[in-house]
Design an enzyme around this catalytic site. Structure first.
Site, mmCIF file in Angstrom:
data_model
loop_
_atom_site.group_PDB
_atom_site.id
_atom_site.type_symbol
_atom_site.label_atom_id
_atom_site.label_comp_id
_atom_site.label_asym_id
_atom_site.label_seq_id
_atom_site.Cartn_x
_atom_site.Cartn_y
_atom_site.Cartn_z
ATOM 1 N N GLN A 239 -5.839 4.609 7.674
ATOM 2 C CA GLN A 239 -5.134 4.037 8.589
ATOM 3 C C GLN A 239 -5.055 4.995 9.829
ATOM 4 O O GLN A 239 -4.455 4.848 10.742
ATOM 5 C CB GLN A 239 -3.558 3.819 8.020
ATOM 6 C CG GLN A 239 -3.442 2.704 7.155
ATOM 7 C CD GLN A 239 -2.217 2.303 6.724
ATOM 8 O OE1 GLN A 239 -1.860 2.309 5.642
ATOM 9 N NE2 GLN A 239 -1.080 2.060 7.540
ATOM 10 N N ARG A 386 5.577 -1.019 5.129
ATOM 11 C CA ARG A 386 5.841 -1.987 6.054
ATOM 12 C C ARG A 386 7.028 -1.613 7.003
ATOM 13 O O ARG A 386 7.918 -2.496 6.981
ATOM 14 C CB ARG A 386 5.826 -3.320 5.715
ATOM 15 C CG ARG A 386 5.310 -4.205 6.884
ATOM 16 C CD ARG A 386 5.045 -5.657 6.397
ATOM 17 N NE ARG A 386 4.979 -6.325 7.582
ATOM 18 C CZ ARG A 386 3.663 -7.484 7.630
ATOM 19 N NH1 ARG A 386 3.122 -7.649 6.617
ATOM 20 N NH2 ARG A 386 3.736 -7.755 8.565
ATOM 21 N N CYS A 387 7.361 -0.294 7.291
ATOM 22 C CA CYS A 387 8.361 -0.181 8.296
ATOM 23 C C CYS A 387 8.280 1.203 8.557
ATOM 24 O O CYS A 387 7.398 1.901 8.278
ATOM 25 C CB CYS A 387 9.741 -0.126 7.474
ATOM 26 S SG CYS A 387 9.879 1.483 6.228
ATOM 27 N N GLU A 762 6.671 -4.667 11.562
ATOM 28 C CA GLU A 762 7.527 -4.134 10.418
ATOM 29 C C GLU A 762 8.835 -4.547 10.455
ATOM 30 O O GLU A 762 9.579 -4.457 9.385
ATOM 31 C CB GLU A 762 7.483 -2.340 10.358
ATOM 32 C CG GLU A 762 6.114 -2.233 9.839
ATOM 33 C CD GLU A 762 5.668 -0.855 10.254
ATOM 34 O OE1 GLU A 762 6.316 -0.129 11.279
ATOM 35 O OE2 GLU A 762 4.534 -0.237 9.654
#
Ligand code: CDP
Length: 808
Positions: A239, A386-387, A762
């Site tokens: 990523q 996902r945040c 997110e």
């Protein structure tokens, strides 16, 4: 010159910001033409795989690799003893801790990497793994962080001095060998005083369970060392490819210009692919040792058991208020279980991420937060699934505390939220725990959401349902789950945010070709978010060339400008801003070229959609295509030929997207089965680049929120066995479980972002988890429930009903 098409048509042709342009990458993905890391196949490529520990805590008495080396196809077996002379048997983690690459004398969690078998193919590697003989001596296992802090068992011998006393860690003093750090924010004494003297105080303890991002594509890499040219190429599911290049250079000693890191297509990341894993280090070493490319690809069990988990936060809260419901203070203590190594992916100064956004969307005058990180015999990690960094934990905490306070006050929790929201005119708002929220209009969003779902009607229906239940007319309860969240995305200003010393700016470089098409490269990397579609839209609007004429490229460190990658919804706030800024540089040069071509002063031309027009004479213009051609082919006094630019963007602040969610749920008291009748999600992510992509992001984030709230869990038994290491046990929702989502929006642009955009990827997860959880808890409120822990799977819900006496 007379224009052949209308201005509206020119805007439409641009496919710029605000357009629901179809995702350009989907043609490739839907036809099986994606190029993932496992698609990389090189001549003579070998395959590496790990011998993993079956024990959660054990000394390693011996490792015998002799038999394995005789297995047909096995080329090499690496152990810590082989890596030690290279100084590679341990590696730095992103959190400033260090982690064993291969077990060095002991193992700290089940599945830990013990030896790396390199073979001609995956099957031979598996046979080699079977043949490696490891003698373990089992040690007492600690899976409970509270027990860990009291225990005489020292998990990490490297964290104590010769007297067994804890030495200082990366984040300061540690008060026990198994303690990692204490991190504080806010004012302790004033907060405790306010709470001690308050009229109303609600307290709650909650466990935000351990879970896992579980991307469809697991982690993996291919390392290829070209010894002749001294060049290392590393393909991987990264990523943050540039950060990986720097880390590889620092730990291997190979100069950075001799390392090329390529992130090809990535099948979901959600935080799981931010960190550095032993598989990367071992593959690089194996390629150097064997002189051949080496591939390592996890299987699902490897991924779920050993790569970065998320959450595992034990949170204890106190919230105080006036009898009318005005919140006066908030106190939060977290015990954070980090497993065997602190491998959290957080900016350096924030060992508990942005947990200090836990005052949420509310104007809370006094607050205090303390987080204690603890080692246990579980897998390392602690990523933001996902945040943004730990924001889901923070929002879950405050949104549960609001509900608990509403119960204590015997008040409607929608109203309690409304009277405590930060008001529109208070922005920019300095929160008690340090953040400066850039913008927001919470009341408008809340009113719109409650109206859309007919909130009063829902409450009336729910009250009737309770009566019917009590009268024996139904066995189904109804829950109305509410959540209002504020995210904090776009790490970050370099002055606040770095990872291992690497400042968290981002970048965009663009090269316009003579015929008026372009290639733009960014320091981020899409894992499914659709950057190739949406970054082109930002550039189209800024430059005036159609998005269809702009190729977006990411993920190759040899070509892309340096950037810190994609996670924490930072792409739009940071790289998206860089794209806008680079577009403006192009436009500035184009303006000079246009003025020269039109034989007027620079100030006498203005930009209009896809061209520069002479002010007051719209029939006199030069299109961006004409300008691009001229930039290469016409000698323009005082200007270099060509049309290209680069921008490195250091944001002045984070962006603060927000949203209002409502979930209507029916619960069968006798089976614990939940049925989501309605899910309404209003998101405000500032200026919207592509409404269709936003909607897709929201659907995905909500689905992962549903998973976490209603069943997804990484669970261990007392022996440290991971009980949920396959998709038979780890809940991954399918279309079957997913409800119809109703999406809605308001637009409150970020005042400091060049195009006013905030992140969105997110938000739905951050707001979704408390919303689903609150729906379950709300269904039982009338029967005395204040709080039950997630995940709310059927048996836990059944148990709640049972404990509340609803089966009697
Ligand atoms: O960093 P990441 O790409 O995961 O998240 P993001 O910045 O929130 O962007 C996710 C996707 O939504 C990207 O394709 C963005 O361009 C798009 N987006 C948008 O269209 N409008 C916004 N205001 C924010 C994001």
């Amino acid at each position: 010159m007379k224009d052949e098409i209308s201005r509206e048509e020119r805007v439409e042709n641009l496919k710029g910001m605000g357009c629901s342009r179809k995702r350009v990458e989907d043609a490739r993905f839907t036809q099986g033409k994606g190029n993932y890391v496992d698609d990389v196949k090189l001549d003579g490529m070998l395959f590496g795989d790990f011998v993993r520990s079956p024990y959660a805590h054990a000394n390693i008495k011996s490792i015998d690799t002799e038999a394995a080396l005789k297995v047909p196809g096995v080329v090499a077996v690496l152990t810590a003893a082989d890596l030690e002379p290279l100084g590679l048997h341990w590696m730095p983690t992103l959190a400033g801790d260090k982690q064993m690459v291969l077990a060095d004398g002991k193992v700290l969690y089940q599945g830990q990497e013990v030896a790396y078998v390199v073979a001609e193919d995956r099957y031979a590697a598996a046979d080699g793994i079977e043949a490696v003989e490891v003698e373990y001596e089992e040690l007492q296992v600690i899976v409970d962080p509270f027990e860990s802090l009291k225990s005489d068992v020292i998990l990490r011998p490297d964290t104590v001095d010769e007297n067994g006393k804890a030495v200082d860690g990366a984040h300061g003093p540690r008060d026990h060998p198994n303690h990692i750090f204490t991190w504080e924010a806010g004012d302790k004494d004033p907060t405790e005083e306010v709470i001690a003297n308050a009229d109303v105080v609600a307290e709650e303890e909650m466990y935000y369970h351990r879970t896992h991002p579980c991307p469809l594509e697991t982690c993996g890499c291919v390392a290829s060392m070209d010894k002749v040219n001294g060049k290392l190429t590393l393909w991987g599911t990264f990523q943050a490819p540039h950060a990986i290049r720097t880390i590889v250079s620092l730990i291997s000693g190979i100069e950075e210009h001799n390392i090329r890191v390529i992130s090809p297509d990535i099948g979901g990341g959600f935080g799981n692919k931010v960190g550095a894993y032993p598989g990367y280090v071992c593959s690089v070493v194996a390629s150097i040792v064997t002189g051949k490319p080496v591939k390592w690809i996890e299987d699902r069990m490897d991924n779920l058991m050993t790569t970065a988990f998320a959450r595992d936060y034990w949170m204890k809260g106190k919230i105080s208020a006036t009898p009318e419901g005005k919140i006066t203070g908030l106190h939060c203590h977290v015990t954070a279980d980090h497993g065997g190594f602190d491998a959290c992916a957080d900016p350096t100064k924030f060992p508990a991420g942005f947990m200090n956004i836990c005052t949420g969307s509310y104007d809370i005058p006094t607050a205090y937060l303390a987080v204690d990180g603890v080692y246990t015999n579980k897998a390392p990690g602690g990523v933001s699934y996902r945040c943004s960094f730990r924001v889901t934990e923070a929002v879950y905490f405050i949104e549960r505390m609001i509900e608990v306070l509403a119960i204590k006050l015997n008040m409607d929790s929608a109203e309690l939220r409304r009277i405590n929201f930060i008001k529109k005119e208070q922005f920019p708002y300095k929160a008690a725990l340090g953040w400066e929220y850039d913008s927001g209009d919470y009341h408008t969003a809340w009113d719109k959401a409650l109206k859309a779902v007919d909130y009063d009607g829902l409450r009336a229906e729910q009250a009737q349902r309770v009566e019917d239940f009590k009268a024996g007319k139904t066995r189904k309860l109804m829950g109305v789950g509410l959540s209002f969240f504020t995210e904090i995305v776009g790490a970050g200003p370099v002055k606040n945010c770095d990872i291992l010393g690497m400042g968290m700016f981002d970048s965009c470089e663009i090269r316009i070709h003579p015929t008026g098409s372009a290639i733009a490269r960014l320091g981020t990397i899409s894992q499914g978010q659709g950057h190739a579609t949406t970054f082109a839209q930002i550039l189209a609007t800024e430059i005036g060339l159609s998005a269809d004429s702009i190729t977006i490229e990411e993920g190759d460190t040899d070509t892309a400008p340096y950037g810190l990658g994609t996670y924490g919804s930072r792409s739009t706030p940071v790289a998206g801003a860089a794209a806008a800024m680079v577009g403006r540089k192009i436009r500035a040069k184009a303006q000079m070229i246009a003025a020269y071509l039109l034989e007027v002063h620079d100030d006498d031309v203005e930009f209009d959609v896809d061209r520069f027009v002479v002010k007051g004479a719209p029939e006199r213009f030069k299109t961006m295509k004409e300008i691009a051609f001229a930039s290469y082919n016409q000698a323009i006094p005082g200007l270099e030929p060509g049309l290209e630019a680069v921008s490195y963007y250091d944001p002045p602040n984070m962006t603060y997207p927000f949203g209002a969610y409502v979930c209507v749920m029916d619960i069968d008291v006798d089976t614990g089965v939940t049925e989501i009748r309605r899910f309404y999600a209003l998101d405000d992510c500032g200026t919207r680049i592509n409404p269709m992509v936003i909607e897709g992001q929201i659907h995905g984030g909500l689905t992962e929120a549903l998973a976490v709230a209603l069943g997804q869990e990484i669970a261990y038994d007392d022996m440290g066995n991971c009980k949920t290491a396959t998709l038979m046990d780890f809940f991954l929702p399918t279309a079957w479980e997913v409800p119809n989502y109703e999406t809605d929006y308001t637009v409150t642009p970020s005042p400091h972002h060049p195009i006013g955009a905030k992140g969105v990827g997110e938000s739905p997860h951050v707001g979704g988890v408390p919303c689903f959880s609150n729906a379950v808890q709300d269904a039982f409120r009338a029967f005395g429930n204040t709080h039950t822990n997630m995940p709310h799977d059927h048996w836990r819900i059944w148990k709640t009903a049972n404990e509340l006496g609803l089966h009697d």
